[in-house]
Scaffold this motif. Structure first.
Motif, PDB file in Angstrom:
ATOM      1  N   PRO A  15       0.807  -1.229   0.000  1.00 13.06           N
ATOM      2  CA  PRO A  15       0.000   0.000   0.000  1.00 13.06           C
ATOM      3  C   PRO A  15       0.840   1.280   0.000  1.00 13.06           C
ATOM      4  N   ALA A  16       0.194   2.353  -0.448  1.00 14.67           N
ATOM      5  CA  ALA A  16       0.822   3.677  -0.453  1.00 14.67           C
ATOM      6  C   ALA A  16       1.224   4.041   0.973  1.00 14.67           C
ATOM      7  N   GLY A  17       2.291   4.781   1.090  1.00 16.72           N
ATOM      8  CA  GLY A  17       2.784   5.205   2.395  1.00 16.72           C
ATOM      9  C   GLY A  17       3.852   4.287   2.959  1.00 16.72           C
ATOM     10  N   GLU A  18       4.020   3.110   2.369  1.00 14.74           N
ATOM     11  CA  GLU A  18       5.061   2.182   2.784  1.00 14.74           C
ATOM     12  C   GLU A  18       6.279   2.395   1.888  1.00 14.74           C
ATOM     13  N   PRO A  19       7.491   2.117   2.389  1.00 18.53           N
ATOM     14  CA  PRO A  19       8.693   2.305   1.569  1.00 18.53           C
ATOM     15  C   PRO A  19       8.651   1.541   0.238  1.00 18.53           C
ATOM     16  N   GLU A  20       8.008   0.392   0.215  1.00 23.00           N
ATOM     17  CA  GLU A  20       7.954  -0.439  -0.992  1.00 23.00           C
ATOM     18  C   GLU A  20       6.621  -0.290  -1.725  1.00 23.00           C
ATOM     19  N   ALA A  21       5.966   0.859  -1.595  1.00 24.45           N
ATOM     20  CA  ALA A  21       4.635   1.076  -2.187  1.00 24.45           C
ATOM     21  C   ALA A  21       4.588   0.619  -3.644  1.00 24.45           C
ATOM     22  N   GLY A  22       3.522  -0.130  -3.973  1.00 23.11           N
ATOM     23  CA  GLY A  22       3.309  -0.602  -5.329  1.00 23.11           C
ATOM     24  C   GLY A  22       3.986  -1.925  -5.661  1.00 23.11           C
ATOM     25  N   GLN A  23       4.950  -2.351  -4.852  1.00 16.22           N
ATOM     26  CA  GLN A  23       5.633  -3.619  -5.138  1.00 16.22           C
ATOM     27  C   GLN A  23       4.744  -4.801  -4.759  1.00 16.22           C
ATOM     28  N   ARG A  24       4.943  -5.895  -5.474  1.00 13.44           N
ATOM     29  CA  ARG A  24       4.190  -7.121  -5.218  1.00 13.44           C
ATOM     30  C   ARG A  24       4.688  -7.770  -3.922  1.00 13.44           C
ATOM     31  N   VAL A  25       3.757  -8.181  -3.085  1.00 10.75           N
ATOM     32  CA  VAL A  25       4.064  -8.880  -1.842  1.00 10.75           C
ATOM     33  C   VAL A  25       3.510 -10.297  -1.947  1.00 10.75           C
ATOM     34  N   GLU A  26       4.357 -11.251  -1.651  1.00  9.64           N
ATOM     35  CA  GLU A  26       3.977 -12.659  -1.701  1.00  9.64           C
ATOM     36  C   GLU A  26       4.178 -13.256  -0.321  1.00  9.64           C
TER      37      GLU A  26
END
Length: 107
Positions: free
Chosen positions: A66-77
């Motif tokens: 989610p937006a606001g996180e350092p990795e915003a937009g990256q896929r999380v598995e």
């Protein structure tokens, strides 16, 4: 003839074994303080409970950070590991990190 008096005692012992989780659902915490609650296809991210719709399978949860996180937009598995009741969390191309069930909340 087998001794049938032992059957009730055996049944009690079998039913008394601790329950083991068999899905990715639940409250998960990382070593760096991140949290997620997974309930089916809905994830609640962080302490604010930001709702994240994801792709849910019994042992896997996939979503975009989610937006606001350092990795915003990256896929999380997130993949459930039955052997030690943890999840392996891979963000983007990084290495998977192990998350554990969150401790019980204190009121």
């Amino acid at each position: 003839m087998p001794n049938l008096r032992l059957a009730p005692s055996l049944a009690v012992l079998l039913l008394a074994t601790p329950a083991v989780a068999d899905s990715i659902d639940g409250k998960w915490c990382s070593e760096d303080g991140r949290r997620i609650i997974i309930e089916g296809s809905l994830g609640l991210w962080g302490t604010g409970g930001l709702k994240i719709a994801g792709e849910y399978l019994r042992y896997t949860y996939l979503f975009a950070m989610p937006a606001g996180e350092p990795e915003a937009g990256q896929r999380v598995e997130m993949r459930f590991r039955r052997m030690d009741q943890s999840i392996a969390v891979k963000i983007g191309e990084g290495e998977a990190r192990i998350w554990r069930k969150c401790p019980p909340e204190v009121s």
